[in-house]
Scaffold this motif. Sequence first.
Motif, PDB file in Angstrom:
ATOM      1  N   LEU A 133       0.901  -1.323   0.060  1.00 21.08           N
ATOM      2  CA  LEU A 133      -0.171  -0.152   0.064  1.00 21.08           C
ATOM      3  C   LEU A 133       0.979   1.373  -0.017  1.00 21.08           C
ATOM      4  O   LEU A 133       0.499   2.034  -0.840  1.00 21.08           O
ATOM      5  CB  LEU A 133      -0.777  -0.036   1.259  1.00 21.08           C
ATOM      6  N   PHE A 134       1.977   1.373   0.623  1.00 17.14           N
ATOM      7  CA  PHE A 134       2.827   2.265   0.956  1.00 17.14           C
ATOM      8  C   PHE A 134       3.404   2.458  -0.695  1.00 17.14           C
ATOM      9  O   PHE A 134       3.645   3.712  -1.047  1.00 17.14           O
ATOM     10  CB  PHE A 134       4.067   1.895   1.655  1.00 17.14           C
ATOM     11  N   CYS A 135       3.972   1.444  -1.346  1.00 20.40           N
ATOM     12  CA  CYS A 135       4.477   1.853  -2.728  1.00 20.40           C
ATOM     13  C   CYS A 135       3.313   2.223  -3.645  1.00 20.40           C
ATOM     14  O   CYS A 135       3.613   3.105  -4.616  1.00 20.40           O
ATOM     15  CB  CYS A 135       4.887   0.404  -3.210  1.00 20.40           C
ATOM     16  N   LYS A 136       2.077   1.671  -3.561  1.00 20.86           N
ATOM     17  CA  LYS A 136       0.924   2.220  -4.300  1.00 20.86           C
ATOM     18  C   LYS A 136       0.726   3.764  -4.127  1.00 20.86           C
ATOM     19  O   LYS A 136       0.380   4.382  -5.261  1.00 20.86           O
ATOM     20  CB  LYS A 136      -0.147   1.400  -4.176  1.00 20.86           C
ATOM     21  N   ASP A 137       0.835   4.264  -2.928  1.00 25.30           N
ATOM     22  CA  ASP A 137       0.592   5.557  -2.700  1.00 25.30           C
ATOM     23  C   ASP A 137       1.689   6.408  -3.512  1.00 25.30           C
ATOM     24  O   ASP A 137       1.319   7.501  -3.902  1.00 25.30           O
ATOM     25  CB  ASP A 137       0.855   5.712  -1.350  1.00 25.30           C
ATOM     26  N   TRP A 138       2.921   5.910  -3.535  1.00 26.80           N
ATOM     27  CA  TRP A 138       4.013   6.952  -4.181  1.00 26.80           C
ATOM     28  C   TRP A 138       4.257   6.458  -5.310  1.00 26.80           C
ATOM     29  O   TRP A 138       5.268   6.928  -5.779  1.00 26.80           O
ATOM     30  CB  TRP A 138       5.073   6.592  -3.067  1.00 26.80           C
ATOM     31  N   GLY A 139       3.608   5.689  -6.105  1.00 24.69           N
ATOM     32  CA  GLY A 139       3.836   5.305  -7.212  1.00 24.69           C
ATOM     33  C   GLY A 139       5.410   4.408  -7.568  1.00 24.69           C
ATOM     34  O   GLY A 139       6.020   4.580  -8.422  1.00 24.69           O
ATOM     35  N   ILE A 140       5.763   3.546  -6.352  1.00 25.33           N
ATOM     36  CA  ILE A 140       7.019   2.869  -6.356  1.00 25.33           C
ATOM     37  C   ILE A 140       6.753   1.559  -6.733  1.00 25.33           C
ATOM     38  O   ILE A 140       6.059   0.795  -6.568  1.00 25.33           O
ATOM     39  CB  ILE A 140       7.514   2.923  -4.884  1.00 25.33           C
ATOM     40  N   ILE A 141       7.700   1.032  -7.580  1.00 25.11           N
ATOM     41  CA  ILE A 141       7.627  -0.365  -8.021  1.00 25.11           C
ATOM     42  C   ILE A 141       8.322  -1.410  -6.858  1.00 25.11           C
ATOM     43  O   ILE A 141       9.396  -0.965  -6.523  1.00 25.11           O
ATOM     44  CB  ILE A 141       8.506  -0.714  -9.135  1.00 25.11           C
ATOM     45  N   LEU A 142       7.637  -2.379  -6.575  1.00 28.41           N
ATOM     46  CA  LEU A 142       8.065  -3.054  -5.347  1.00 28.41           C
ATOM     47  C   LEU A 142       8.149  -4.485  -6.050  1.00 28.41           C
ATOM     48  O   LEU A 142       7.773  -5.091  -6.801  1.00 28.41           O
ATOM     49  CB  LEU A 142       6.453  -3.498  -4.418  1.00 28.41           C
ATOM     50  N   ILE A 143       9.306  -4.985  -5.608  1.00 31.62           N
ATOM     51  CA  ILE A 143      10.028  -6.091  -6.260  1.00 31.62           C
ATOM     52  C   ILE A 143      10.300  -7.018  -4.778  1.00 31.62           C
ATOM     53  O   ILE A 143      10.957  -6.597  -3.818  1.00 31.62           O
ATOM     54  CB  ILE A 143      11.516  -5.792  -6.605  1.00 31.62           C
ATOM     55  N   GLU A 144       9.733  -8.249  -5.056  1.00 30.51           N
ATOM     56  CA  GLU A 144       9.655  -8.994  -3.979  1.00 30.51           C
ATOM     57  C   GLU A 144      11.168  -9.982  -4.061  1.00 30.51           C
ATOM     58  O   GLU A 144      11.558 -10.322  -5.279  1.00 30.51           O
ATOM     59  CB  GLU A 144       8.590 -10.140  -3.948  1.00 30.51           C
ATOM     60  N   ASP A 145      11.985  -9.959  -3.141  1.00 31.55           N
ATOM     61  CA  ASP A 145      13.230 -10.987  -3.295  1.00 31.55           C
ATOM     62  C   ASP A 145      12.925 -12.133  -2.302  1.00 31.55           C
ATOM     63  O   ASP A 145      12.772 -12.207  -1.225  1.00 31.55           O
ATOM     64  CB  ASP A 145      14.308 -10.354  -2.363  1.00 31.55           C
ATOM     65  N   GLY A 146      12.880 -13.263  -3.081  1.00 29.80           N
ATOM     66  CA  GLY A 146      12.690 -14.615  -2.738  1.00 29.80           C
ATOM     67  C   GLY A 146      13.926 -15.319  -2.809  1.00 29.80           C
ATOM     68  O   GLY A 146      13.801 -16.722  -3.001  1.00 29.80           O
ATOM     69  N   ALA A 147      14.885 -14.656  -2.437  1.00 26.62           N
ATOM     70  CA  ALA A 147      16.149 -15.344  -2.358  1.00 26.62           C
ATOM     71  C   ALA A 147      16.391 -16.548  -1.729  1.00 26.62           C
ATOM     72  O   ALA A 147      17.226 -17.598  -1.961  1.00 26.62           O
ATOM     73  CB  ALA A 147      17.345 -14.523  -2.115  1.00 26.62           C
ATOM     74  N   HIS A 148      15.736 -16.342  -0.489  1.00 21.88           N
ATOM     75  CA  HIS A 148      15.885 -17.757   0.302  1.00 21.88           C
ATOM     76  C   HIS A 148      14.755 -18.794   0.123  1.00 21.88           C
ATOM     77  O   HIS A 148      14.580 -19.751   1.088  1.00 21.88           O
ATOM     78  CB  HIS A 148      15.872 -17.241   1.912  1.00 21.88           C
ATOM     79  N   SER A 149      13.869 -18.488  -0.919  1.00 22.77           N
ATOM     80  CA  SER A 149      12.990 -19.630  -1.239  1.00 22.77           C
ATOM     81  C   SER A 149      13.302 -20.476  -2.568  1.00 22.77           C
ATOM     82  O   SER A 149      13.787 -19.789  -3.259  1.00 22.77           O
ATOM     83  CB  SER A 149      11.640 -18.785  -1.485  1.00 22.77           C
ATOM     84  N   LEU A 150      13.059 -21.490  -2.561  1.00 20.70           N
ATOM     85  CA  LEU A 150      13.454 -22.247  -3.865  1.00 20.70           C
ATOM     86  C   LEU A 150      12.281 -22.013  -4.734  1.00 20.70           C
ATOM     87  O   LEU A 150      12.848 -22.312  -5.992  1.00 20.70           O
ATOM     88  CB  LEU A 150      13.362 -23.778  -3.100  1.00 20.70           C
ATOM     89  N   GLY A 151      11.120 -21.241  -4.756  1.00 17.59           N
ATOM     90  CA  GLY A 151      10.403 -21.125  -5.544  1.00 17.59           C
ATOM     91  C   GLY A 151       9.041 -20.445  -4.867  1.00 17.59           C
ATOM     92  O   GLY A 151       8.872 -20.363  -3.733  1.00 17.59           O
ATOM     93  N   PRO A 152       8.182 -20.185  -5.997  1.00 10.49           N
ATOM     94  CA  PRO A 152       6.754 -19.671  -5.224  1.00 10.49           C
ATOM     95  C   PRO A 152       6.199 -20.691  -4.238  1.00 10.49           C
ATOM     96  O   PRO A 152       5.870 -21.653  -4.544  1.00 10.49           O
ATOM     97  CB  PRO A 152       6.207 -19.260  -6.459  1.00 10.49           C
ATOM     98  N   VAL A 153       5.688 -19.783  -3.228  1.00 11.41           N
ATOM     99  CA  VAL A 153       4.799 -20.725  -2.510  1.00 11.41           C
ATOM    100  C   VAL A 153       3.895 -19.655  -1.787  1.00 11.41           C
ATOM    101  O   VAL A 153       4.062 -18.582  -2.200  1.00 11.41           O
ATOM    102  CB  VAL A 153       5.741 -21.114  -0.922  1.00 11.41           C
ATOM    103  N   PRO A 154       2.901 -20.264  -1.201  1.00 13.48           N
ATOM    104  CA  PRO A 154       1.624 -19.248  -0.799  1.00 13.48           C
ATOM    105  C   PRO A 154       2.215 -18.012   0.146  1.00 13.48           C
ATOM    106  O   PRO A 154       3.127 -18.212   1.234  1.00 13.48           O
ATOM    107  CB  PRO A 154       0.995 -20.170   0.082  1.00 13.48           C
ATOM    108  N   GLY A 155       2.273 -16.867  -0.202  1.00 17.17           N
ATOM    109  CA  GLY A 155       2.737 -15.651   0.392  1.00 17.17           C
ATOM    110  C   GLY A 155       3.895 -15.147  -0.548  1.00 17.17           C
ATOM    111  O   GLY A 155       4.358 -14.064  -0.007  1.00 17.17           O
ATOM    112  N   ILE A 156       4.536 -15.973  -1.253  1.00 18.76           N
ATOM    113  CA  ILE A 156       5.735 -15.261  -1.976  1.00 18.76           C
ATOM    114  C   ILE A 156       5.331 -15.509  -3.489  1.00 18.76           C
ATOM    115  O   ILE A 156       5.376 -16.665  -3.867  1.00 18.76           O
ATOM    116  CB  ILE A 156       7.215 -16.089  -1.630  1.00 18.76           C
ATOM    117  N   GLY A 157       5.244 -14.672  -4.203  1.00 12.29           N
ATOM    118  CA  GLY A 157       4.957 -14.491  -5.463  1.00 12.29           C
ATOM    119  C   GLY A 157       3.359 -14.518  -5.813  1.00 12.29           C
ATOM    120  O   GLY A 157       2.583 -14.693  -4.626  1.00 12.29           O
ATOM    121  N   GLY A 158       2.976 -14.147  -7.035  1.00 17.07           N
ATOM    122  CA  GLY A 158       1.397 -14.348  -7.349  1.00 17.07           C
ATOM    123  C   GLY A 158       0.740 -13.050  -6.807  1.00 17.07           C
ATOM    124  O   GLY A 158      -0.652 -13.184  -6.604  1.00 17.07           O
ATOM    125  N   GLN A 159       1.421 -11.801  -6.374  1.00 21.21           N
ATOM    126  CA  GLN A 159       0.796 -10.683  -5.743  1.00 21.21           C
ATOM    127  C   GLN A 159       0.890  -9.761  -6.672  1.00 21.21           C
ATOM    128  O   GLN A 159       0.604  -8.168  -6.110  1.00 21.21           O
ATOM    129  CB  GLN A 159       1.127 -10.556  -4.338  1.00 21.21           C
TER     130      GLN A 159
END
Length: 217
Positions: A133-159
């Motif tokens: 929501l913070f990034c949306k208010d300011w027009g900021i591109i949000l990048i998720e860093d899933g470096a410690h995840s082997l792949g997408p899981v519920p809560g990482i990715g898909g948002q």
Amino acid sequence: YSMFIPILPSFPLSDVLPFSTTGIFDGEYWKSEPDERVYLFSRGKWALQAMAESCLEKEITSKRILFFPEYFCESSLEPLRSLGYGLHFYRIMDNMEPDISHLYDLVKQTGPPSILVFVHYFGIPLNLEPVSLFCKDWGIILIEDGAHSLGPVPGIGGQGHPVIYTPWKFIPSLEGALLVVPNGMEKIAWNVPERRRVWGYPWKWIAKRVLYDFLVW
């Protein structure tokens, strides 16, 4: 206590075995949605650089400012530092999530960044909604860093945000990172190149692996 237990994706053994020092999994494994696009890199730091350069070249933003959490790998920032990007670090709380009040303080000092990187530490999905929501208010591109995840899981990715995965950190390979871009962000990722190879003889990497395996044993 479930917060401290990472969620692991499942991969068929037949698909894990072909992973080599020059290969990488089929990008389909890292898609949370079928219409997402996957770009391959040797390291996650090149994916970060590619996204930053693409934003500037497409005039998404004229600012060379990026926000990172205060706990972040320095080597991943080297390409951005060498290109003169302004890197600013926001505080994280005891639960490893961003301190939103500190983010607002940073914006007052530097202005809104072009990109904010959110890290899911240790492969544990963290609450993304407040910073989203913070990034949306300011027009900021949000990048998720899933470096410690082997792949997408519920809560990482898909948002609806770009996600970076670095499976080479877990699988005995010299390289392997992915940038997953959701549908509708083609304008932002218009100039993201394919992966950047790691050149050089692998003896240094082999020595590290042998030492690591010995210490674990």
